[in-house]
Design a protein around this motif. Structure first.
Motif, PDB file in Angstrom:
ATOM      1  N   ALA A 163       0.801  -1.221   0.000  1.00 53.28           N
ATOM      2  CA  ALA A 163       0.000   0.000   0.000  1.00 53.28           C
ATOM      3  C   ALA A 163       0.835   1.273   0.000  1.00 53.28           C
ATOM      4  CB  ALA A 163      -0.941  -0.001   1.199  1.00 53.28           C
ATOM      5  N   THR A 164       2.088   1.167   0.393  1.00 53.43           N
ATOM      6  CA  THR A 164       2.904   2.389   0.451  1.00 53.43           C
ATOM      7  C   THR A 164       3.988   2.408  -0.624  1.00 53.43           C
ATOM      8  OG1 THR A 164       4.400   1.406   2.068  1.00 53.43           O
ATOM      9  CG2 THR A 164       2.540   2.655   2.932  1.00 53.43           C
ATOM     10  N   SER A 165       4.004   1.386  -1.467  1.00 56.75           N
ATOM     11  CA  SER A 165       5.104   1.275  -2.439  1.00 56.75           C
ATOM     12  C   SER A 165       5.125   2.375  -3.493  1.00 56.75           C
ATOM     13  CB  SER A 165       5.069  -0.087  -3.127  1.00 56.75           C
ATOM     14  OG  SER A 165       5.240  -1.093  -2.173  1.00 56.75           O
ATOM     15  N   ALA A 166       3.968   3.007  -3.719  1.00 59.63           N
ATOM     16  CA  ALA A 166       3.934   4.057  -4.735  1.00 59.63           C
ATOM     17  C   ALA A 166       4.001   5.445  -4.100  1.00 59.63           C
ATOM     18  CB  ALA A 166       2.673   3.915  -5.580  1.00 59.63           C
ATOM     19  N   LEU A 167       4.311   5.486  -2.802  1.00 61.65           N
ATOM     20  CA  LEU A 167       4.269   6.775  -2.096  1.00 61.65           C
ATOM     21  C   LEU A 167       5.661   7.223  -1.655  1.00 61.65           C
ATOM     22  CD1 LEU A 167       1.198   5.916   0.164  1.00 61.65           C
ATOM     23  CD2 LEU A 167       1.187   7.157  -2.007  1.00 61.65           C
ATOM     24  N   ASP A 168       5.814   8.524  -1.465  1.00 57.03           N
ATOM     25  CA  ASP A 168       7.108   9.034  -1.007  1.00 57.03           C
ATOM     26  C   ASP A 168       7.276   8.715   0.488  1.00 57.03           C
ATOM     27  OD1 ASP A 168       6.073  11.185   0.706  1.00 57.03           O
ATOM     28  OD2 ASP A 168       5.403  12.070  -1.174  1.00 57.03           O
ATOM     29  N   PRO A 169       8.507   8.826   0.995  1.00 54.55           N
ATOM     30  CA  PRO A 169       8.772   8.414   2.382  1.00 54.55           C
ATOM     31  C   PRO A 169       7.870   9.082   3.424  1.00 54.55           C
ATOM     32  CG  PRO A 169      10.819   8.825   1.234  1.00 54.55           C
ATOM     33  CD  PRO A 169       9.727   9.250   0.306  1.00 54.55           C
ATOM     34  N   LYS A 170       7.605  10.362   3.250  1.00 57.30           N
ATOM     35  CA  LYS A 170       6.806  11.069   4.250  1.00 57.30           C
ATOM     36  C   LYS A 170       5.360  10.572   4.236  1.00 57.30           C
ATOM     37  CE  LYS A 170       5.664  15.702   5.751  1.00 57.30           C
ATOM     38  NZ  LYS A 170       5.073  16.833   5.050  1.00 57.30           N
ATOM     39  N   THR A 171       4.807  10.422   3.035  1.00 58.13           N
ATOM     40  CA  THR A 171       3.442   9.935   2.904  1.00 58.13           C
ATOM     41  C   THR A 171       3.349   8.482   3.367  1.00 58.13           C
ATOM     42  OG1 THR A 171       3.379  11.315   0.937  1.00 58.13           O
ATOM     43  CG2 THR A 171       1.487   9.911   1.323  1.00 58.13           C
ATOM     44  N   THR A 172       4.398   7.707   3.053  1.00 60.89           N
ATOM     45  CA  THR A 172       4.459   6.320   3.509  1.00 60.89           C
ATOM     46  C   THR A 172       4.300   6.277   5.023  1.00 60.89           C
ATOM     47  OG1 THR A 172       5.854   5.592   1.699  1.00 60.89           O
ATOM     48  CG2 THR A 172       6.012   4.335   3.743  1.00 60.89           C
ATOM     49  N   ARG A 173       5.041   7.159   5.670  1.00 56.81           N
ATOM     50  CA  ARG A 173       5.012   7.219   7.133  1.00 56.81           C
ATOM     51  C   ARG A 173       3.597   7.533   7.642  1.00 56.81           C
ATOM     52  NH1 ARG A 173       8.418   5.135  11.021  1.00 56.81           N
ATOM     53  NH2 ARG A 173       6.758   5.238  12.576  1.00 56.81           N
ATOM     54  N   GLN A 174       2.932   8.475   6.964  1.00 53.90           N
ATOM     55  CA  GLN A 174       1.573   8.852   7.389  1.00 53.90           C
ATOM     56  C   GLN A 174       0.611   7.666   7.268  1.00 53.90           C
ATOM     57  OE1 GLN A 174       0.719  12.123   4.795  1.00 53.90           O
ATOM     58  NE2 GLN A 174       1.739  13.637   6.085  1.00 53.90           N
ATOM     59  N   ILE A 175       0.734   6.958   6.160  1.00 51.67           N
ATOM     60  CA  ILE A 175      -0.152   5.811   5.957  1.00 51.67           C
ATOM     61  C   ILE A 175       0.152   4.715   6.993  1.00 51.67           C
ATOM     62  CG2 ILE A 175      -0.790   3.944   4.342  1.00 51.67           C
ATOM     63  CD1 ILE A 175      -1.939   6.604   3.471  1.00 51.67           C
ATOM     64  N   LEU A 176       1.440   4.472   7.221  1.00 50.44           N
ATOM     65  CA  LEU A 176       1.815   3.454   8.212  1.00 50.44           C
ATOM     66  C   LEU A 176       1.310   3.841   9.603  1.00 50.44           C
ATOM     67  CD1 LEU A 176       5.465   2.557   7.100  1.00 50.44           C
ATOM     68  CD2 LEU A 176       3.386   1.183   6.794  1.00 50.44           C
ATOM     69  N   ASP A 177       1.439   5.126   9.927  1.00 48.96           N
ATOM     70  CA  ASP A 177       0.955   5.591  11.228  1.00 48.96           C
ATOM     71  C   ASP A 177      -0.562   5.399  11.346  1.00 48.96           C
ATOM     72  OD1 ASP A 177       3.467   6.216  12.015  1.00 48.96           O
ATOM     73  OD2 ASP A 177       3.307   8.367  11.614  1.00 48.96           O
ATOM     74  N   LEU A 178      -1.266   5.633  10.228  1.00 45.57           N
ATOM     75  CA  LEU A 178      -2.714   5.450  10.236  1.00 45.57           C
ATOM     76  C   LEU A 178      -3.052   3.975  10.474  1.00 45.57           C
ATOM     77  CD1 LEU A 178      -5.614   6.440   9.809  1.00 45.57           C
ATOM     78  CD2 LEU A 178      -5.242   6.294   7.341  1.00 45.57           C
ATOM     79  N   LEU A 179      -2.320   3.097   9.813  1.00 38.83           N
ATOM     80  CA  LEU A 179      -2.561   1.658  10.002  1.00 38.83           C
ATOM     81  C   LEU A 179      -2.300   1.269  11.463  1.00 38.83           C
ATOM     82  CD1 LEU A 179      -1.021   0.047   6.764  1.00 38.83           C
ATOM     83  CD2 LEU A 179      -3.404   0.651   7.245  1.00 38.83           C
ATOM     84  N   LYS A 180      -1.225   1.827  12.004  1.00 37.69           N
ATOM     85  CA  LYS A 180      -0.884   1.541  13.401  1.00 37.69           C
ATOM     86  C   LYS A 180      -2.002   2.027  14.334  1.00 37.69           C
ATOM     87  CE  LYS A 180       1.733   0.004  16.562  1.00 37.69           C
ATOM     88  NZ  LYS A 180       2.316  -1.361  16.542  1.00 37.69           N
ATOM     89  N   LYS A 181      -2.529   3.204  14.025  1.00 40.14           N
ATOM     90  CA  LYS A 181      -3.588   3.768  14.851  1.00 40.14           C
ATOM     91  C   LYS A 181      -4.841   2.885  14.806  1.00 40.14           C
ATOM     92  CE  LYS A 181      -6.778   7.574  14.466  1.00 40.14           C
ATOM     93  NZ  LYS A 181      -7.113   8.823  13.816  1.00 40.14           N
TER      94      LYS A 181
END
Ligand code: ATP
Ligand code: MG
Lengths: 231, 359
Positions: free
Chosen positions: B180-198
């Motif tokens: 899900a984050t492979s097409a995203l830049d590092p900062k956006t990747t982090r946001q998505i990962l944080d959302l999943l964690k939340k």
């Protein structure tokens, strides 16, 4: 102006507007044939096109046998030239509409002539819908009809409009040949009252009308295709 | 330990395009506990997508069994009969397993809210209640202001958030995130990962995190399995895998995730290390958890008279545990380096001598 017109295009004026051989009648006949065979042939083509995509190897319900049958029907009908189809299916036409000639009889070969062309176009248009979107729909538990109507047709909408435009234009072309079985229309006007009687002005005028019809279809189609594209 | 929410057993998936046989997944067994974020890493073509698609039966295994929440979704032994859910039942079960993808796979001809609503079309609730649900979900992914826009008007990160909202529409217990984050830049990747964690923390959502970036696993996963050529090479807690990787591939993934290899290389090539005096030792010290808090370097000097010159240090926190790595030059005044090394070992510090006296 009107004297100039009647002097330059005497035969056009001679045909008149109403009556069996008038321009109005011919235009109506062409529109009638185009419209109804677009409805019948279009529906048939859509069913076959969707069928080919969903039963195809990458479809949502792959089915080798059904795909093979649909594919062959479309291929065979596409291979037959229209004028031959016209003659060949005359008995079938008679059984269906009670007569082999006239405008209603022309709808049968026109619909059957246009559907395989349209089916292939639809097949191509729907194959272009991203398989990932179909997969996402399957993942949320979408039903067969939701995927067909809500994904394939809705996502392919713009492309469907585009291929429909192309099909409609070639259908206008086909109606010209329907004159062969006495269905009338603009094409018939150009051949029977223009070309055969050396009335070049009638031929020219008929051509202009067909051109205008094609242009209207093309412009409307392009506009709609743009309007329904959010990609 | 309670029964796993996802249990894949002896999964095999074979494709035979044009008579050629491709073993996309071979003999894979994975158990995922409820509330876990389970990472699956591997390079392209490893079979990750094929494997996770068996969870909601977008892909039927050639053999093996898929059990979700104790319920058999699919089961086929090598010679036994096949048992599987299908039709309406399958569709209902799929709604309880959300899925997001690398390319978002949003419906282009629907607005953001219509995309989420699409997942609720089979829901028998009143239109008004569904609309409320959609608004709630868009609020959750922070996209309320974009409800009426089309996907083409959104950035990659926003698109993925819409996809997450859609995946959550039917209140799933499991979320499959396929790159899900492979097409995203590092900062956006982090946001998505944080959302999943939340979502994992607040709603107990079990997440299957497929990725080819060890960074993502390091950031949020509790467990991880490493895949290559259709097989799972090793699996375990993220901490164990990171601190004691066994397979070469795993080490490679970890090295790229931490950039440690580059640092080690640069320091090894440096003049200081190249011209290392014979009585000094260049070593890598690695430690996990508790030992981090003890003043190691001080102890080395006070107890053994060994001076540790730190050239590079890196401390990461994995699943709440500190994992440290130091590159040091050890020089002892007395001849007792061996004693010092034994002391380090007793403190659960692993020592890797890269150059010098004892190498
Ligand atoms: N439908 C299919 N037909 C034939 N081969 C397939 C099919 N799906 C996948 N494969 C093959 O199976 C293998 C595993 O593919 P898969 O997509 O699962 O890998 P992946 O780990 O998800 O890779 P990526 O990181 O590129 O997404 C590949 O060799 C692929 O070519
Ligand atoms: Mg993949």
């Amino acid at each position: 102006m009107s004297t100039w017109f009647s002097e330059t295009f005497p035969n056009v004026v001679y045909q008149g507007w109403g009556g069996d051989t008038g321009w109005g009648t011919a235009i109506f006949q062409t529109l009638f044939m185009t419209f109804w065979s677009a409805v019948f042939g279009g529906l048939l083509g859509l069913i076959f096109g969707v069928g080919l995509v969903v039963t195809g190897p990458k479809g949502i319900t792959p089915n080798k046998t059904l795909f093979w049958i649909l594919d062959k029907i479309v291929s065979v009908f596409r291979a037959v030239p229209f004028v031959i189809l016209l003659a060949f299916i005359a008995p079938f036409t008679k059984a269906l509409v009670g007569t082999q000639i006239g405008i209603n009889a022309a709808l049968v070969p026109l619909s059957l002539g246009v559907f395989p062309f349209y089916a292939r176009q639809i097949q191509v248009a729907l194959s272009e819908v991203d398989s990932g979107i179909v997969e996402a729909a399957q993942a949320v538990g979408a039903s067969f009809s939701q995927i067909v109507f809500g994904v394939y047709i809705k996502e392919g909408r713009s492309e469907i409009i585009r291929v429909s435009t192309v099909t409609l234009i070639s259908l206008i072309g086909l109606t010209a040949m329907a004159g062969a079985i006495g269905a009338g229309g603009i094409g018939n006007m150009a051949v029977a009252y223009g070309y055969n009687r050396f009335a070049n002005d009638t031929t020219l005028f008929a051509t202009l009308i067909v051109l205008i019809m094609v242009l209207i279809v093309q412009v409307t189609g392009d506009w709609l295709a743009r309007k329904y594209n959010h990609k | 330990m309670t029964a796993p929410i996802i249990s894949l057993k002896d999964i095999d998936v074979t494709f035979t395009p044009k008579g050629k046989t491709i073993h996309a997944v071979q003999d894979v067994s994975i158990d995922v506990q409820k509330g876990d974020i389970y990472g699956i890493v591997g390079y392209s073509g490893a079979g990750k997508s094929t494997l996770v698609r068996t969870v909601n039966l977008l892909q039927e295994p050639t053999s093996g069994s898929v059990t979700i929440n104790g319920e058999t979704f699919f089961s086929k032994t090598d010679n036994g009969a096949t048992q599987k859910i299908k039709g309406k039942e399958l569709k209902e079960k799929r709604r309880k397993i959300g899925m997001i993808f690398q390319h978002f796979n949003l419906l282009n001809e629907r607005t953001v809210e219509e995309n989420v609503l699409f997942a609720l079309e089979n829901n028998k609730e009143k239109e008004k209640i569904k609309k409320e649900k959609v608004a709630e979900l868009l609020e959750l992914v922070d996209l309320s202001d974009r409800a009426k826009q089309y996907p083409s008007q959104l950035s990659g990160g926003q698109k993925q958030r819409v996809a997450i909202a859609r995946a959550l529409a039917n209140d799933p217990e499991i979320l499959i995130s396929d790159e899900a984050t492979s097409a995203l830049d590092p900062k956006t990747t982090r946001q998505i990962l944080d959302l999943l964690k939340k979502l994992n923390k607040e709603y107990g959502l079990t997440v299957l995190l497929i990725t080819h970036e060890m960074e993502a696993v390091k950031a949020i996963a509790d467990k991880v399995a490493v895949m290559q050529n259709g097989r799972v090479l090793e699996k375990g807690s993220t901490l164990d895998i990171f601190t004691k990787p066994q397979a070469e591939l795993t080490k490679e993934f970890i090295a790229t995730a931490t950039n440690q290899d580059q640092a080690i290389q640069a320091i090894t090539d440096s003049e200081t290390v190249k011209n290392l005096p014979a009585d000094q030792t260049f070593a890598e010290l690695k430690y996990t958890g508790n030992s981090t808090n003890k003043p190691l370097i001080t102890s080395l000097y006070e107890q053994f008279g060994v001076v540790a010159n730190i050239l590079y240090g890196n401390i990461e926190v994995l699943q709440g545990t500190e994992v440290g790595s130091l590159l040091v030059i050890l020089s002892s005044e007395k001849d007792n380096l061996d004693d010092a090394l034994a002391f380090l070992a007793s403190q659960n510090v692993s020592v890797n001598i890269l150059k010098g006296a004892q190498a």
